[in-house]
Design a protein around this motif. Structure first.
Motif, PDB file in Angstrom:
ATOM      1  N   ASP A 226     103.924 116.835  43.695  1.00  0.00           N
ATOM      2  CA  ASP A 226     104.751 115.696  43.449  1.00  0.00           C
ATOM      3  C   ASP A 226     104.517 115.116  41.971  1.00  0.00           C
ATOM      4  OD1 ASP A 226     106.232 113.380  45.102  1.00  0.00           O
ATOM      5  OD2 ASP A 226     105.539 112.519  43.378  1.00  0.00           O
ATOM      6  N   PRO A 227     105.800 115.123  41.236  1.00  0.00           N
ATOM      7  CA  PRO A 227     105.700 114.743  39.934  1.00  0.00           C
ATOM      8  C   PRO A 227     105.184 113.342  39.703  1.00  0.00           C
ATOM      9  CG  PRO A 227     108.113 114.889  40.721  1.00  0.00           C
ATOM     10  CD  PRO A 227     106.955 115.351  41.822  1.00  0.00           C
ATOM     11  N   ASN A 228     105.464 112.356  40.548  1.00  0.00           N
ATOM     12  CA  ASN A 228     105.064 111.008  40.209  1.00  0.00           C
ATOM     13  C   ASN A 228     103.529 110.645  40.606  1.00  0.00           C
ATOM     14  OD1 ASN A 228     107.603 110.125  39.113  1.00  0.00           O
ATOM     15  ND2 ASN A 228     108.355 110.773  41.085  1.00  0.00           N
TER      16      ASN A 228
ATOM     17  N   ASP B 117     106.884 116.312  32.343  1.00  0.00           N
ATOM     18  CA  ASP B 117     107.454 115.529  33.256  1.00  0.00           C
ATOM     19  C   ASP B 117     107.011 115.783  34.775  1.00  0.00           C
ATOM     20  OD1 ASP B 117     109.063 117.360  33.513  1.00  0.00           O
ATOM     21  OD2 ASP B 117     110.876 115.999  32.881  1.00  0.00           O
ATOM     22  N   GLY B 118     106.569 116.868  34.862  1.00  0.00           N
ATOM     23  CA  GLY B 118     106.326 117.530  36.330  1.00  0.00           C
ATOM     24  C   GLY B 118     107.494 117.731  37.046  1.00  0.00           C
ATOM     25  N   ASN B 119     108.435 118.107  36.265  1.00  0.00           N
ATOM     26  CA  ASN B 119     109.723 118.813  37.024  1.00  0.00           C
ATOM     27  C   ASN B 119     109.656 120.048  37.451  1.00  0.00           C
ATOM     28  OD1 ASN B 119     112.315 118.393  37.973  1.00  0.00           O
ATOM     29  ND2 ASN B 119     113.208 118.673  36.082  1.00  0.00           N
ATOM     30  N   LEU B 120     108.509 120.372  38.209  1.00  0.00           N
ATOM     31  CA  LEU B 120     108.420 121.808  38.635  1.00  0.00           C
ATOM     32  C   LEU B 120     109.506 122.442  39.273  1.00  0.00           C
ATOM     33  CD1 LEU B 120     104.797 121.830  39.277  1.00  0.00           C
ATOM     34  CD2 LEU B 120     105.827 122.824  37.633  1.00  0.00           C
ATOM     35  N   MET B 121     110.075 121.646  40.353  1.00  0.00           N
ATOM     36  CA  MET B 121     110.995 122.329  41.356  1.00  0.00           C
ATOM     37  C   MET B 121     112.484 122.042  40.716  1.00  0.00           C
ATOM     38  SD  MET B 121     109.236 122.609  43.741  1.00  0.00           S
ATOM     39  CE  MET B 121     107.802 122.086  44.767  1.00  0.00           C
ATOM     40  N   GLY B 122     112.413 121.527  39.301  1.00  0.00           N
ATOM     41  CA  GLY B 122     113.801 121.194  38.746  1.00  0.00           C
ATOM     42  C   GLY B 122     114.316 122.369  37.819  1.00  0.00           C
TER      43      GLY B 122
ATOM     44  N   PRO C  64     116.177 124.807  42.755  1.00  0.00           N
ATOM     45  CA  PRO C  64     117.450 123.770  42.204  1.00  0.00           C
ATOM     46  C   PRO C  64     118.726 124.581  42.547  1.00  0.00           C
ATOM     47  CG  PRO C  64     116.286 124.391  40.332  1.00  0.00           C
ATOM     48  CD  PRO C  64     115.373 124.747  41.473  1.00  0.00           C
TER      49      PRO C  64
END
Lengths: 432, 311
Positions: free
Chosen positions: B144-146, B159-164, B253
C-alpha cells in the motif's frame, strides 16, 4: 490446469442450462418447487436480518409461504443470471434496478407491476419518485424499493479543514481553491480509491451532472451517442482533467483502493481532506475508525458549478435496491402482498435500526429511531429534495458495459486516454 | 505385397505370444474405462461444448444463438485481446526467468547437509501452503503506497504508485508469483540434486574442480530433466495466472495487466458474454498446447535421454 477447471465450469453450466431449458419447454415449470411457496432471492449480507424478519411477518398471515434464499454478495449476480431462466428461478428477486434488470426485461422474463399498482396505488405512491423511477423501464414499473438509498456525498475530515482554515466548498471555484491550499500544506486534497475504479467514476457522474444536467447521460443511455461528444461533455471532461492535473488526488491514487480500507484510512488519518463516496463511507469509518467517525467525519453535497445546467441539489449513487417479480411466478397475488410490506411501518423501522435509509414517504416520521438520526435525516432530506437522482453509470448500463466504463474512467484519469479517446470509448459501449 | 505379408506375420506372432506368454499379457482395455470416462466427461465434453459456444451469442439467460464467426472476428480486432495474449506471454516468460535461478540455488542449497538447513527449508516452504488469494491480499497491504512499505522507503519506491503503471503492476505480479511458487520449484530441484551420484563430485574434486565449477559442470547438467519439468509447470501456471491478477490489479490500471485468463473471466462472468468468453478460453487452450509442444520438442524431453549414461 486452471483453464481446464473454468472450461469445465463453463461447459457444465451450459449442459445444465440447455437440459433445464428443454424440460421447461415440455411441461410448465412449478416456479420455486412446490405450489404453496414463493421463493425470494436476495443478496447475502448484513441487511438480511430485516429481510428474514419481513418474510416471517408475511408467513404469519399468508397461505402461500415465502422462502428466503440468500446468495453471498460477490456471487449474487452470476448466480441470478444462471438460474433466472430455469425451473429453479425464484419468484421475487433482489436487484439494482436500471441496467441490472434490463436484459431480463428484454428477454420477457419479468412481470410489469403496473396491474398490481393499479390495484394498490400505494405500491408506487408510498415511495419517493426519484428512487422508484430507477426500476421503470420503457414506461413500465418492474421493481419495488426494498432496502436503503445510498447517495454519493462529499465526506471530509473536519480537523484537517479547520487546520487549513477552509470551509466546506459550495462551488467549483471554492473546491479548486481548497485543492491549492491543501496541497501547499502537503495534504492530498481528495482521497481516491482508483484501484477499484468505481470511486473514480463518481467524479464523472457529478461533474457531468453539474455541467450538463442529468439529461446528457439519459440521452447517451438511451442510445444517442452524440451526447458524449457534445460541448458540455467536453467541458466536463476538461474540468476533470484540470482537477487531476492540479494534483487534487495526489499521484498514486491508482494504487489505492477503497475496498481494502486504503482511501478511508487516508481520510481518517488526516492524510487527505475529502473523499467522494457513497453514504456507506459513514458505516465504513464507524467500523474502522470509530473515534474519527464520531467526532471528525463531516459530510456535504457535491458543489455546484457556476454556469452549469445541473441543479446543485441533484444526486448520483445507488437509488435503492429493488424486488422484481418473475413473469412465470405461480403466485403473483402472493408476491404483490409481499411487496406491500416494503412500505409497512415494521419494515421502515427495522431498516432504520440497522443503519439503512428506506425511501418510503413515511420514513420521515420514524427518522428519530434511526441508528444515527442526524445523518439519516440529512440524507433523507437530500433525496427527497433532489430534482434528479441518477443511478451510477455502471449500473444504469447493462452489465456488458460495466468494465468498459470503468476502464475508460481509469485511463482518462491516468492520462492514457485524452478527451477524444474517452469520448470514443463511451461511444463504443454496448447499446442498452 | 511382401510388406503386407510381413506385417500380418508379425501380428500373428504377437497374438501367439499374447496367448502363450506367462504373466506378460497386456491389461484389458476395460481397465482404462473409468479414467477414460472421467476424462471424456470432465475434459473433452466441456472442451467440445466450449468450442460450440464460441460460435454462439449467449448471455446465459436466453438460449444460445449461433452467430457464426462473429466472436472470433471481434476478438481478432479487439486490442484488449491482442494485448492480453502478449501480457500472458510476458508474465509467463518473466515468471520462468525470475523463478528458475532462485529455485535452483535454493533447491541445491537445501539438498546439502548444512546446519539449520532443515529449519530454514521449512520456513522457505511456507508461502506454498498459503492460498493464492491470501498471498495476494497480504501483498496488497504490504505494498500500500500510503501505509505499507513504500511509504517508508521513498528512495526506492517514489510515491509508491506501483499499481498505477503497467511496468509496476507487472513487476508486482511477477514478484508475488515468484514469492509464492519458488518454494515448490526449489523442492523439485532439491529432489533432483539429491539424486545426483556422489561419485561425480568426488571425481571432480580429485581433478581439482572447485564448488563453482562443480555446480556449473555437474549439478546444472544433471538437473536438466528436473529443469524441464519445472519450466513446463511454470509455463502452464503462468499462462493461467488468474487469482493474483483478480485480487492485486483487477486487470488494471485500465487493461494494462488483463491477461487472457482474466479477460476470459471478465467477458464471460462480468459482462455475461459467454460466447466470446468461450472463444478466449479456446485461444488459451491453443496457446498452452503450442507452448507445451514447443518446450517438449526443443528440450528433447520427448526422447527422455538419461543423465546417467556412462555411469
Amino acid at each position: 490446469m486452471k483453464i481446464r477447471a473454468s472450461a469445465v465450469a463453463l461447459g457444465l453450466t451450459s449442459v445444465l442450462v440447455t437440459t433445464s431449458a428443454c424440460s421447461s419447454a415440455g411441461s410448465s415449470p412449478s416456479s420455486g418447487g412446490d405450489s404453496g411457496t414463493i421463493h425470494v432471492l436476495v443478496y447475502g449480507d448484513a441487511s438480511n436480518k430485516v429481510e428474514k424478519q419481513i418474510v416471517e411477518t408475511f408467513n404469519r398471515t399468508s397461505k402461500v409461504k415465502a422462502v428466503l434464499d440468500t446468495i453471498p454478495g460477490a456471487d449474487y449476480q452470476a448466480k441470478l443470471n444462471t438460474v433466472i431462466n430455469t425451473p429453479q428461478a425464484p419468484d421475487v428477486f433482489f436487484n439494482w434496478g436500471g441496467g441490472s434488470i434490463q436484459p431480463y426485461v428484454k428477454s420477457d422474463l419479468l412481470l410489469p407491476l403496473d396491474d398490481m399498482i393499479a390495484a394498490d396505488p400505494g405500491l408506487k405512491g408510498n415511495f419517493l419518485p426519484s428512487v422508484f423511477n430507477t426500476a421503470v423501464i420503457d414506461g413500465k414499473s418492474y421493481g419495488i424499493p426494498m432496502r436503503g438509498t445510498q447517495p454519493v456525498l462529499l465526506f471530509h475530515n473536519k480537523k484537517v479543514l479547520a487546520d487549513a482554515g477552509l470551509a466546506v466548498p459550495r462551488t467549483w471555484d471554492e473546491l479548486l481553491g481548497a485543492v491549492q491550499a491543501l496541497k501547499a500544506k502537503g495534504i492530498t486534497p481528495f482521497a481516491l480509491g482508483g484501484g477499484d475504479q468505481w470511486p473514480t467514476l463518481m467524479w464523472y457522474e457529478y461533474v457531468f451532472d453539474r455541467v450538463a444536467g442529468p439529461e446528457l447521460f439519459q440521452k447517451a443511455l438511451s442510445g444517442d451517442r452524440s451526447a458524449w461528444e457534445s460541448e458540455d461533455a467536453k467541458k466536463a471532461l476538461g474540468m476533470l482533467e484540470q482537477l487531476v492535473d492540479a494534483g487534487a488526488f495526489g499521484s498514486n491514487f491508482d494504487s489505492v483502493k477503497f475496498t481494502d480500507g486504503g482511501s478511508p484510512a487516508l481520510l481518517a488519518k488526516g492524510k487527505a481532506a475529502f473523499e467522494l463516496m457513497g453514504s456507506w463511507e459513514y458505516a465504513t469509518q464507524q467500523d474502522g475508525n470509530p473515534e474519527f467517525a464520531k467526532s471528525q467525519l463531516g459530510y456535504s453535497g457535491f458543489p455546484g458549478i457556476a454556469g452549469g445546467k445541473g441543479d446543485p441539489a441533484n444526486l448520483v449513487g445507488n437509488t435503492n435496491n429493488f424486488y422484481s417479480v418473475l413473469k412465470k411466478s405461480k403466485h403473483p397475488e402472493a408476491a404483490a402482498a409481499f411487496l406491500k410490506l416494503m412500505y409497512s411501518e415494521e419494515f421502515v423501522k427495522a431498516q432504520l435500526a440497522i443503519g439503512n435509509l428506506p425511501t418510503t414517504t413515511n420514513t420521515e416520521q420514524f427518522l428519530g429511531t434511526a441508528a444515527d438520526p442526524d445523518y439519516s435525516k440529512y440524507q433523507y432530506d437530500l433525496v427527497k429534495a433532489a430534482p434528479s437522482f441518477q443511478l451510477s453509470w455502471d449500473q444504469a448500463y447493462p452489465p456488458a458495459a460495466n468494465t468498459p466504463i470503468r476502464t475508460a474512467v481509469q485511463q482518462f484519469f491516468s492520462g492514457k486516454l485524452d478527451v477524444d479517446g474517452f469520448v470514443r470509448a463511451m461511444q463504443a459501449l454496448p447499446a442498452s | 505385397m511382401s510388406a503386407l505379408s510381413h506385417m500380418s506375420g508379425s501380428v500373428g506372432r504377437l497374438r501367439a505370444e499374447g496367448r502363450t506368454g506367462v504373466g506378460v499379457t497386456r491389461p484389458g482395455l476395460a481397465w482404462a474405462v473409468p479414467a477414460t470416462v472421467f476424462f471424456l466427461l470432465f475434459a473433452i465434453v466441456p472442451l467440445a461444448l466450449v468450442a460450440v459456444l464460441s460460435f454462439t451469442s449467449w448471455n446465459g439467460v436466453d438460449a444460445p444463438r449461433f452467430n457464426g464467426l462473429a466472436n472470433w472476428t471481434s476478438l481478432l480486432h479487439d486490442p484488449v485481446m491482442t494485448q492480453s495474449v502478449r501480457l500472458t506471454l510476458v508474465l509467463t516468460v518473466a515468471g520462468a526467468v525470475v523463478q528458475t535461478p532462485v529455485s535452483i540455488l535454493l533447491g541445491v542449497w537445501a539438498a546439502g547437509h548444512q546446519r539449520n538447513r532443515a529449519v530454514l527449508s521449512a520456513i522457505f516452504f511456507i508461502p506454498l501452503l498459503l492460498s493464492a488469494t491470501a498471498v495476494s491480499v497480504v501483498w496488497r497491504a504490504v505494498l500500500d503506497p500510503n501505509f505499507g512499505v513504500p511509504s517508508q522507503m521513498e528512495w526506492l519506491f517514489g510515491d509508491g504508485n506501483l499499481m498505477g503503471s503497467q511496468a509496476g503492476a507487472l513487476a508486482v505480479l511477477t514478484f508475488v508469483g515468484m514469492w509464492q511458487w519458488t518454494p515448490m520449484h526449489a523442492l523439485l530441484y532439491q529432489g533432483g540434486a539429491r539424486a545426483i551420484p556422489r561419485v561425480l563430485y568426488q571425481a571432480a574434486a580429485i581433478d581439482g574442480a572447485g564448488k563453482v565449477r562443480q555446480f556449473l559442470h555437474i549439478t546444472l547438467p544433471q538437473l536438466r530433466n528436473t529443469m524441464i519439468t519445472s519450466v513446463i509447470l511454470m509455463l502452464v501456471g503462468g499462462l493461467t495466472t488468474f487469482d493474483t491478477v483478480l485480487i492485486l490489479t483487477q486487470g488494471g490500471p485500465g487493461t494494462d495487466t488483463t491477461n487472457s485468463a482474466f479477460y476470459m473471466y471478465r467477458r464471460a462472468f462480468k459482462s455475461f458474454d459467454f460466447g466470446e468468453g468461450s472463444a478466449i478460453a479456446l485461444v488459451l487452450v491453443m496457446v498452452a498446447t503450442l507452448v507445451s509442444l514447443a518446450v517438449v520438442r526443443l528440450s528433447g524431453y520427448d526422447r527422455m535421454r538419461s543423465t546417467s549414461e556412462g555411469l
